[in-house]
Design a protein around this motif. Structure first.
Motif, PDB file in Angstrom:
ATOM      1  N   UNK A 294       0.860  -1.184   0.000  1.00 29.51           N
ATOM      2  CA  UNK A 294       0.000   0.000   0.000  1.00 29.51           C
ATOM      3  C   UNK A 294       0.898   1.236   0.000  1.00 29.51           C
ATOM      4  N   UNK A 295       0.626   2.150  -0.911  1.00 30.37           N
ATOM      5  CA  UNK A 295       1.346   3.418  -0.959  1.00 30.37           C
ATOM      6  C   UNK A 295       0.484   4.450  -0.233  1.00 30.37           C
TER       7      UNK A 295
ATOM      8  N   UNK B 288      -7.983   5.403  -1.086  1.00 32.07           N
ATOM      9  CA  UNK B 288      -9.371   4.956  -1.126  1.00 32.07           C
ATOM     10  C   UNK B 288      -9.557   3.617  -1.808  1.00 32.07           C
ATOM     11  N   UNK B 289      -8.549   3.162  -2.535  1.00 35.40           N
ATOM     12  CA  UNK B 289      -8.586   1.853  -3.187  1.00 35.40           C
ATOM     13  C   UNK B 289      -7.249   1.175  -2.914  1.00 35.40           C
TER      14      UNK B 289
ATOM     15  N   UNK C  15      -4.825  -8.002  -3.096  1.00 34.63           N
ATOM     16  CA  UNK C  15      -3.979  -8.867  -2.270  1.00 34.63           C
ATOM     17  C   UNK C  15      -4.075  -8.481  -0.796  1.00 34.63           C
ATOM     18  N   UNK C  16      -4.538  -7.277  -0.508  1.00 33.72           N
ATOM     19  CA  UNK C  16      -4.634  -6.799   0.872  1.00 33.72           C
ATOM     20  C   UNK C  16      -5.901  -7.279   1.578  1.00 33.72           C
ATOM     21  N   UNK C  17      -6.832  -7.869   0.845  1.00 31.16           N
ATOM     22  CA  UNK C  17      -8.092  -8.342   1.447  1.00 31.16           C
ATOM     23  C   UNK C  17      -7.835  -9.413   2.499  1.00 31.16           C
ATOM     24  N   UNK C  18      -6.741 -10.171   2.366  1.00 31.80           N
ATOM     25  CA  UNK C  18      -6.432 -11.233   3.332  1.00 31.80           C
ATOM     26  C   UNK C  18      -6.057 -10.682   4.702  1.00 31.80           C
TER      27      UNK C  18
ATOM     28  N   UNK D 284      -9.053  -1.800   4.506  1.00 33.14           N
ATOM     29  CA  UNK D 284      -8.103  -0.737   4.822  1.00 33.14           C
ATOM     30  C   UNK D 284      -8.283   0.492   3.928  1.00 33.14           C
ATOM     31  N   UNK D 285      -9.206   0.442   3.013  1.00 35.91           N
ATOM     32  CA  UNK D 285      -9.412   1.539   2.071  1.00 35.91           C
ATOM     33  C   UNK D 285      -9.834   2.815   2.788  1.00 35.91           C
TER      34      UNK D 285
END
Length: 176
Positions: A118-119, A131-132, A136-139, A147-148
């Motif tokens: 994530x940047x 916001x997006x 791969x971060x859904x896990x 985390x959006x």
């Protein structure tokens, strides 16, 4: 009437020109900031975020829970971090990994199966996730958590406070 129109046309053209000083700066200054922002930094009215270390504790309490992020020094000029975002009794997101600075960005590389990166925006006082985020971060999240768009305002600027931070289960948020 004609003189007024000509004067307005000249003013409009002058406003659209880029000042010569806004080109690439050979001395390493951040040219992504606006002229007003650079002037405010130069005068000391606002801090230069590129010179403020992200080490510390960032936390926000809200009606659904608490979002916390800790950043501690790592190896080779990088940082280590841990975060937890809570959205009520069950949905939450939790992860940790390595971070590095890139101008006004903090690149968070999470450890784990899928390579979640994530940047985040870093302004010296807050770390804000976009916001997006990558699928791969859904896990990192349980339930309907995400985390959006989560932001973490700074509450402490030292590693000791970051190391004292605990998650919802009373485990260390950042490991030493």
């Amino acid at each position: 009437m004609r003189r007024t129109s000509l004067a307005l046309l000249i003013l409009l053209a002058a406003c659209q020109r880029t000042p010569a000083g806004d080109a690439a700066a050979p001395d390493g200054r951040d040219t992504s900031a606006s002229g007003l922002e650079r002037a405010a930094i130069a005068s000391g009215a606002i801090a230069d975020a590129s010179k403020i270390s992200p080490v510390g504790l960032y936390q926000r309490s809200h009606e659904a829970g608490r979002d916390a992020l800790c950043v501690i020094p790592g190896k080779d000029g990088q940082y280590r971090f841990g975060l937890e975002a809570v959205f009520g009794e069950e949905p939450n997101c939790r992860g940790h990994g390595a971070a590095r600075r890139a101008g006004d960005k903090l690149i968070l590389s999470f450890k784990g199966g899928d390579r979640c990166i994530i940047v985040a925006q870093y302004d010296g006082d807050q770390i804000a996730l976009p916001g997006v985020v990558d699928m791969a971060c859904a896990d990192l999240c349980e339930g309907r958590g995400s985390l959006e768009g989560v932001s973490f305002p700074r509450i402490a600027n030292d590693a000791a406070a970051a190391l004292r931070a605990r998650d919802r289960g009373n485990d260390p948020l950042c490991d030493a």
